[in-house]
Scaffold this active site. Structure first.
Site, PDB file in Angstrom:
ATOM      1  N   SER A 181       0.842  -1.204   0.000  1.00 51.79           N
ATOM      2  CA  SER A 181       0.000   0.000   0.000  1.00 51.79           C
ATOM      3  C   SER A 181       0.869   1.242   0.000  1.00 51.79           C
ATOM      4  O   SER A 181       2.002   1.234   0.505  1.00 51.79           O
ATOM      5  CB  SER A 181      -0.900   0.019   1.240  1.00 51.79           C
ATOM      6  OG  SER A 181      -1.552   1.266   1.386  1.00 51.79           O
ATOM      7  N   TYR A 194      -2.875  -0.763  10.155  1.00 51.45           N
ATOM      8  CA  TYR A 194      -2.914  -1.217   8.757  1.00 51.45           C
ATOM      9  C   TYR A 194      -1.628  -0.844   8.023  1.00 51.45           C
ATOM     10  O   TYR A 194      -1.011  -1.691   7.358  1.00 51.45           O
ATOM     11  CB  TYR A 194      -4.127  -0.606   8.054  1.00 51.45           C
ATOM     12  CG  TYR A 194      -4.200  -0.858   6.564  1.00 51.45           C
ATOM     13  CD1 TYR A 194      -4.779  -2.021   6.066  1.00 51.45           C
ATOM     14  CD2 TYR A 194      -3.714   0.078   5.652  1.00 51.45           C
ATOM     15  CE1 TYR A 194      -4.866  -2.249   4.696  1.00 51.45           C
ATOM     16  CE2 TYR A 194      -3.794  -0.148   4.283  1.00 51.45           C
ATOM     17  CZ  TYR A 194      -4.358  -1.308   3.818  1.00 51.45           C
ATOM     18  OH  TYR A 194      -4.442  -1.531   2.464  1.00 51.45           O
TER      19      TYR A 194
END
Length: 289
Positions: A181, A194
């Protein structure tokens, strides 16, 4: 590809109350397939496992792989209707699709995935570790232990468990691709846990690439930016969903189909000299990679 897709630039305000989210109720629907995709049999008769392959980026990659001649094992959590649609799309392309439902947080499930895939297809050539969850919190003191552990259990440990089980069945020329990400590189004020898992996956990708290089097995990653997937309305309030992607240089959210080609490259012989690298697909955001 000659035909340009008119990508919807913004999402309508909406919220889902289930992780990792359902694609069939999203508005607008995420675009997962290019109508003018040029098939070149880059993955002819290969077998790929894709976690989170029922929807979002995973579905787009599965469809692109099928167009390139691969058969698919699609691993999903509980999004049965989304998974059935992905299977239907793959079978329309005259490729086989095995659906495997379960929880990646359970280490024993990894062996079950491998066993079912080998029983059905007899081999494994590509592993795409794509599944993830996220639980945004504006204050670290509000991050619950169970959410912290769940985020790491699915995003990192689930990837580790499955990769460990798959590797003995890979041979030279095979490929592992991890979905990381942009948050691993830029951070995110509401996704402390996350973004940490994605940073761990980035380090895992680089280290495993070095470890497997002597065997001729390549390990790479794709780092998406603000892509329109079920995880977004399942994670944020309606206002943030409607603003999704508007802060990047391209001023719009991305769609899953816009990542699929990168996974095809990394899985195919065209990416034969790529390992330990990350492809950034994020609407023009400059990262320190």
């Amino acid at each position: 590809m000659n035909q340009s897709i008119p990508f919807p630039k913004k999402a309508k305000p909406q919220v889902q109350h289930q992780q990792p989210g359902i694609e069939s109720v999203m508005d607008p629907a995420p675009i997962y397939e290019h109508p003018d995709y040029q098939k070149e049999a880059r993955l002819q008769d290969k077998v790929a496992i894709i976690t989170g392959g029922d929807s979002g980026i995973g579905r787009a990659v599965a469809v692109a792989f099928a167009k390139e001649g691969a058969d698919l094992a699609i691993v999903y959590y509980n999004e049965t209707e989304d998974a059935k649609k992905t299977k239907e799309q793959i079978e329309k392309l005259n490729r086989q699709c095995l659906l495997i439902q379960g929880d990646l947080a359970n280490a024993s499930f990894a062996q079950d995935i491998v066993n079912q895939t080998l029983t059905t297809f007899g081999k494994i050539n590509i592993l795409v570790n794509n599944a993830a969850v996220q639980y945004p919190q504006a204050d670290i003191t509000q991050i619950k232990d169970e959410e912290l552990h769940r985020t790491f259990d699915v995003n990192y440990f689930g990837t580790f468990y499955l990769t460990r089980e798959v590797i003995p069945h890979l041979t030279a020329g095979d490929s592992i691709i991890n979905t990381t990400s942009v948050t691993a590189y830029e951070g995110h004020e509401m996704l402390l846990d996350y973004s940490s898992t994605k940073g761990a996956l980035t380090a895992f990708t680089r280290s495993l690439a070095m470890n497997l290089a002597p065997q001729g097995i390549r390990v790479n990653a794709v780092a998406p930016g603000p892509i329109w997937t079920p995880l977004i309305p399942a994670s944020f309030d309606a206002k943030k969903v409607a603003e999704h992607g508007t802060s990047v240089p391209m001023k719009r959210m991305g769609h899953p189909v816009e990542l699929a080609g990168a996974y095809v490259l990394l899985a195919s012989v065209e990416g034969s000299y790529m390992s330990g690298t990350t492809i950034h697909i994020n609407g023009g955001t400059i990262t320190n990679s």
